[in-house]
Design a protein around this motif. Structure first.
Motif, PDB file in Angstrom:
ATOM      1  N   VAL A   1       0.860  -1.180   0.000  1.00 38.23           N
ATOM      2  CA  VAL A   1       0.000   0.000   0.000  1.00 38.23           C
ATOM      3  C   VAL A   1       0.894   1.227   0.000  1.00 38.23           C
ATOM      4  O   VAL A   1       2.050   1.171   0.438  1.00 38.23           O
ATOM      5  CB  VAL A   1      -0.966   0.036   1.208  1.00 38.23           C
ATOM      6  CG1 VAL A   1      -1.873  -1.182   1.220  1.00 38.23           C
ATOM      7  CG2 VAL A   1      -0.213   0.150   2.522  1.00 38.23           C
ATOM      8  N   GLY A   2       0.357   2.331  -0.503  1.00 39.25           N
ATOM      9  CA  GLY A   2       1.136   3.552  -0.604  1.00 39.25           C
ATOM     10  C   GLY A   2       1.603   4.054   0.746  1.00 39.25           C
ATOM     11  O   GLY A   2       0.963   3.838   1.785  1.00 39.25           O
ATOM     12  N   ASP A   3       2.737   4.727   0.736  1.00 37.94           N
ATOM     13  CA  ASP A   3       3.340   5.248   1.968  1.00 37.94           C
ATOM     14  C   ASP A   3       2.590   6.511   2.406  1.00 37.94           C
ATOM     15  O   ASP A   3       2.586   7.514   1.692  1.00 37.94           O
ATOM     16  CB  ASP A   3       4.812   5.566   1.714  1.00 37.94           C
ATOM     17  CG  ASP A   3       5.573   5.886   2.980  1.00 37.94           C
ATOM     18  OD1 ASP A   3       4.930   6.197   4.002  1.00 37.94           O
ATOM     19  OD2 ASP A   3       6.817   5.830   2.955  1.00 37.94           O
ATOM     20  N   PRO A   4       1.942   6.491   3.585  1.00 41.08           N
ATOM     21  CA  PRO A   4       1.225   7.686   4.048  1.00 41.08           C
ATOM     22  C   PRO A   4       2.137   8.737   4.654  1.00 41.08           C
ATOM     23  O   PRO A   4       1.668   9.810   5.052  1.00 41.08           O
ATOM     24  CB  PRO A   4       0.280   7.120   5.116  1.00 41.08           C
ATOM     25  CG  PRO A   4       1.016   5.940   5.672  1.00 41.08           C
ATOM     26  CD  PRO A   4       1.787   5.362   4.509  1.00 41.08           C
ATOM     27  N   GLY A   5       3.434   8.428   4.746  1.00 38.09           N
ATOM     28  CA  GLY A   5       4.365   9.390   5.320  1.00 38.09           C
ATOM     29  C   GLY A   5       4.648   9.106   6.792  1.00 38.09           C
ATOM     30  O   GLY A   5       4.291   8.061   7.330  1.00 38.09           O
ATOM     31  N   VAL A   6       5.299  10.048   7.432  1.00 37.74           N
ATOM     32  CA  VAL A   6       5.689   9.884   8.832  1.00 37.74           C
ATOM     33  C   VAL A   6       4.453   9.650   9.684  1.00 37.74           C
ATOM     34  O   VAL A   6       3.477  10.411   9.605  1.00 37.74           O
ATOM     35  CB  VAL A   6       6.448  11.127   9.335  1.00 37.74           C
ATOM     36  CG1 VAL A   6       6.806  10.988  10.816  1.00 37.74           C
ATOM     37  CG2 VAL A   6       7.702  11.345   8.500  1.00 37.74           C
TER      38      VAL A   6
ATOM     39  N   GLU B   1       8.162  -0.748   6.026  1.00 35.28           N
ATOM     40  CA  GLU B   1       9.185  -0.210   5.120  1.00 35.28           C
ATOM     41  C   GLU B   1      10.016  -1.324   4.491  1.00 35.28           C
ATOM     42  O   GLU B   1      10.405  -1.225   3.322  1.00 35.28           O
ATOM     43  CB  GLU B   1      10.080   0.761   5.882  1.00 35.28           C
ATOM     44  CG  GLU B   1       9.363   2.051   6.283  1.00 35.28           C
ATOM     45  CD  GLU B   1      10.224   2.945   7.159  1.00 35.28           C
ATOM     46  OE1 GLU B   1      11.269   2.464   7.667  1.00 35.28           O
ATOM     47  OE2 GLU B   1       9.847   4.123   7.361  1.00 35.28           O
ATOM     48  N   ARG B   2      10.288  -2.387   5.238  1.00 33.51           N
ATOM     49  CA  ARG B   2      11.134  -3.463   4.733  1.00 33.51           C
ATOM     50  C   ARG B   2      10.392  -4.465   3.858  1.00 33.51           C
ATOM     51  O   ARG B   2      10.983  -5.072   2.971  1.00 33.51           O
ATOM     52  CB  ARG B   2      11.746  -4.251   5.906  1.00 33.51           C
ATOM     53  CG  ARG B   2      12.755  -3.508   6.720  1.00 33.51           C
ATOM     54  CD  ARG B   2      13.544  -4.478   7.613  1.00 33.51           C
ATOM     55  NE  ARG B   2      12.734  -5.587   8.086  1.00 33.51           N
ATOM     56  CZ  ARG B   2      12.014  -5.573   9.207  1.00 33.51           C
ATOM     57  NH1 ARG B   2      11.997  -4.476   9.954  1.00 33.51           N
ATOM     58  NH2 ARG B   2      11.319  -6.630   9.584  1.00 33.51           N
ATOM     59  N   THR B   3       9.081  -4.638   4.102  1.00 29.68           N
ATOM     60  CA  THR B   3       8.374  -5.772   3.497  1.00 29.68           C
ATOM     61  C   THR B   3       7.204  -5.374   2.615  1.00 29.68           C
ATOM     62  O   THR B   3       6.935  -6.048   1.616  1.00 29.68           O
ATOM     63  CB  THR B   3       7.866  -6.719   4.612  1.00 29.68           C
ATOM     64  OG1 THR B   3       8.935  -7.006   5.517  1.00 29.68           O
ATOM     65  CG2 THR B   3       7.323  -8.016   4.033  1.00 29.68           C
ATOM     66  N   PHE B   4       6.499  -4.294   2.939  1.00 30.27           N
ATOM     67  CA  PHE B   4       5.251  -3.974   2.249  1.00 30.27           C
ATOM     68  C   PHE B   4       5.247  -2.612   1.563  1.00 30.27           C
ATOM     69  O   PHE B   4       4.226  -2.180   1.057  1.00 30.27           O
ATOM     70  CB  PHE B   4       4.076  -4.040   3.244  1.00 30.27           C
ATOM     71  CG  PHE B   4       4.005  -5.351   3.996  1.00 30.27           C
ATOM     72  CD1 PHE B   4       3.660  -6.520   3.346  1.00 30.27           C
ATOM     73  CD2 PHE B   4       4.308  -5.404   5.349  1.00 30.27           C
ATOM     74  CE1 PHE B   4       3.603  -7.723   4.032  1.00 30.27           C
ATOM     75  CE2 PHE B   4       4.255  -6.605   6.050  1.00 30.27           C
ATOM     76  CZ  PHE B   4       3.904  -7.764   5.380  1.00 30.27           C
ATOM     77  N   HIS B   5       6.392  -1.931   1.570  1.00 30.75           N
ATOM     78  CA  HIS B   5       6.482  -0.632   0.899  1.00 30.75           C
ATOM     79  C   HIS B   5       6.461  -0.852  -0.616  1.00 30.75           C
ATOM     80  O   HIS B   5       7.058  -1.812  -1.121  1.00 30.75           O
ATOM     81  CB  HIS B   5       7.764   0.084   1.310  1.00 30.75           C
ATOM     82  CG  HIS B   5       7.802   1.523   0.933  1.00 30.75           C
ATOM     83  ND1 HIS B   5       8.036   1.951  -0.365  1.00 30.75           N
ATOM     84  CD2 HIS B   5       7.613   2.649   1.666  1.00 30.75           C
ATOM     85  CE1 HIS B   5       7.998   3.270  -0.409  1.00 30.75           C
ATOM     86  NE2 HIS B   5       7.750   3.726   0.802  1.00 30.75           N
ATOM     87  N   PRO B   6       5.784   0.020  -1.383  1.00 35.14           N
ATOM     88  CA  PRO B   6       5.740  -0.161  -2.844  1.00 35.14           C
ATOM     89  C   PRO B   6       7.108  -0.280  -3.490  1.00 35.14           C
ATOM     90  O   PRO B   6       7.270  -1.049  -4.450  1.00 35.14           O
ATOM     91  CB  PRO B   6       4.999   1.095  -3.328  1.00 35.14           C
ATOM     92  CG  PRO B   6       4.143   1.501  -2.178  1.00 35.14           C
ATOM     93  CD  PRO B   6       4.931   1.146  -0.940  1.00 35.14           C
ATOM     94  N   ASP B   7       8.104   0.452  -3.005  1.00 36.44           N
ATOM     95  CA  ASP B   7       9.431   0.378  -3.617  1.00 36.44           C
ATOM     96  C   ASP B   7      10.020  -1.023  -3.514  1.00 36.44           C
ATOM     97  O   ASP B   7      10.766  -1.469  -4.399  1.00 36.44           O
ATOM     98  CB  ASP B   7      10.381   1.375  -2.948  1.00 36.44           C
ATOM     99  CG  ASP B   7      10.030   2.814  -3.264  1.00 36.44           C
ATOM    100  OD1 ASP B   7       9.195   3.034  -4.161  1.00 36.44           O
ATOM    101  OD2 ASP B   7      10.567   3.716  -2.584  1.00 36.44           O
ATOM    102  N   VAL B   8       9.706  -1.720  -2.428  1.00 33.85           N
ATOM    103  CA  VAL B   8      10.194  -3.082  -2.228  1.00 33.85           C
ATOM    104  C   VAL B   8       9.392  -4.071  -3.060  1.00 33.85           C
ATOM    105  O   VAL B   8       9.929  -4.913  -3.783  1.00 33.85           O
ATOM    106  CB  VAL B   8      10.131  -3.462  -0.732  1.00 33.85           C
ATOM    107  CG1 VAL B   8      10.512  -4.925  -0.524  1.00 33.85           C
ATOM    108  CG2 VAL B   8      11.019  -2.538   0.095  1.00 33.85           C
TER     109      VAL B   8
END
Length: 423
Positions: free
Chosen positions: A199-204, A397-404
């Motif tokens: 899912v998209g990163d909602p930010g901090v 961030e390590r497993t489900f971030h779109p970049d990964v």
């Protein structure tokens, strides 16, 4: 990208994931041709089109014609299928192969075997059709849309398309539990890749709120009644606020609970801004499914927002929160992890605090799908949320971030296109 969208009146994580996947692939430089149908189209169809609906799950002739034209015109490298029912049909796999286009399918449920796709009937997990040439139990129990006739049609569709599914060039299993389901169905290991959704990163993340958020389709398999039973075992206000978001057939249950208790709030169906506000206000997200829930999107959204999750030890939930290979409590061991993923959790040895079967993972907790176990876990999760908030975000961030995930996704496509077509 082929997908039959579920009705918009019923919240669908699968619809959300398909939309996000199209956007993520496009942003990565992939030309995506959406081939979408929606079950919302059915009421407005012509009489002639409606007359063909009963055979659509098996064949869907108009969809095959439209897809054939699309493939001829654009000659795509890959057809990626999500849900084919009822307006596309698994026949799209055969259509793509006839045009020399390899097929990837993301497996979101168990509908290769189960007519409802859930392995769930009458409030309990059911695998009566597993291993059968024809799912007669599904017909007897009206498992598809509560209709014996439609269940017979779906059971027949699954029997007819067993060779179709086994011809898919690559299956994306969202968790190792889904990979096991596919192997049991007869799919060889080399055609299965385990890759979660993103899912998209909602930010901090916003500062941790208080209380709990349950956000799901309000249907029996999502465990709303289990949650409310557990919640009622605590005095009003003892755990902060329980916020419930979503809609469905069990809506009257949460409306009654909200009328009965000041610490239960029904938020209704939320838009994206509402989802973010509800996550920000809460400390822990709940995923209390009573079926082998494959990969609840709400959990990934929770982790992205730095919210740990308390869930049941079924389906993909232990994997999502990092409790499929638990770090604590010590001594539960790999046997617990395997049984938790399978949905059968033995009572662990140890002090009384562990007797409810609570297991802490990297980003949350899992318990057996039992009201007493869940009730015991609620105060533990509330107290432990500040400790796991940062690791929840780190797991995202390590497993489900779109970049990964998108890199894994593109590698799957590249492996097929390097082979020069259909395997």
């Amino acid at each position: 990208m082929a997908h039959n969208r579920y009705r918009e009146a019923q919240p669908s994580g699968e619809n959300t994931i398909v939309d996000a996947e199209i956007a993520q692939l496009t942003e990565a430089g992939v030309e995506v041709l959406p081939f979408l149908r929606s079950s919302d189209e059915i009421p407005s169809m012509s009489k002639a089109a409606k007359a063909l609906l009963p055979i659509s799950p098996i064949w869907a002739p108009k969809a095959q014609q439209d897809l054939g034209r699309l493939l001829d015109e654009h000659r795509p490298d890959v057809l990626h299928l999500h849900n084919p029912y009822p307006l596309l049909s698994p026949w799209v796999v055969r259509t793509a192969h006839r045009h020399g286009v390899p097929v990837v399918q993301t497996v979101h449920n168990y509908r290769q075997v189960c007519s409802s796709g859930l392995y769930f009937r009458d409030g309990v997990i059911c695998q009566d059709c597993r291993g059968r040439a024809l799912g007669v139990p599904a017909i007897v129990h009206r498992c598809y849309r509560g209709s014996r006739a439609q269940s017979a049609l779906m059971a027949t569709t699954l029997a007819v398309h067993r060779p179709t599914w086994r011809s898919v060039d690559r299956f994306i299993a969202l968790t190792s539990a889904v990979a096991d389901h596919l192997r049991d169905y007869g799919v060889p290991d080399e055609r299965i890749v385990v890759k979660p959704n993103a899912v998209g990163d909602p930010g901090v993340p916003a500062p941790l709120g208080d209380g709990f958020l349950f956000m799901a389709r309000l249907s029996p398999e999502k465990g709303l009644d289990l949650l409310l039973e557990a919640w009622r075992r605590h005095p009003v206000g003892a755990l902060g606020q329980l916020r419930v978001a979503g809609d469905g057939e069990l809506r009257p249950l949460v409306e009654a609970a909200a009328a009965e208790r000041a610490d239960v709030t029904y938020l209704g169906q939320l838009d994206r801004a509402g989802v973010r506000a509800a996550l920000s206000a809460s400390a822990v997200v709940l995923a209390t499914s009573t079926w082998h829930d494959v990969l609840p999107t709400v959990i990934i959204e929770a982790l992205a927002s730095g919210r740990p999750v308390l869930g049941t030890a079924l389906g993909g939930i232990p994997y999502l929160v990092g409790a499929d290979a638990p770090r604590e409590p010590a001594g539960t061991g790999p046997a617990f992890a395997a049984s938790a993923v399978a949905g059968h959790v033995p009572p662990p040895a140890g002090p009384p605090a562990l007797l409810a079967g609570l297991v802490t993972g990297e980003a949350g907790w899992v318990v057996p799908p039992d009201a007493a176990a869940l009730a015991a876990a609620l105060p533990v999760a509330r107290a432990g949320a500040p400790r796991l908030a940062a690791t929840a975000r780190s797991r995202y961030e390590r497993t489900f971030h779109p970049d990964v995930v998108i890199k894994q996704h593109l590698d799957i496509y590249a492996a097929l296109t390097r082979k020069g077509g259909v395997e």
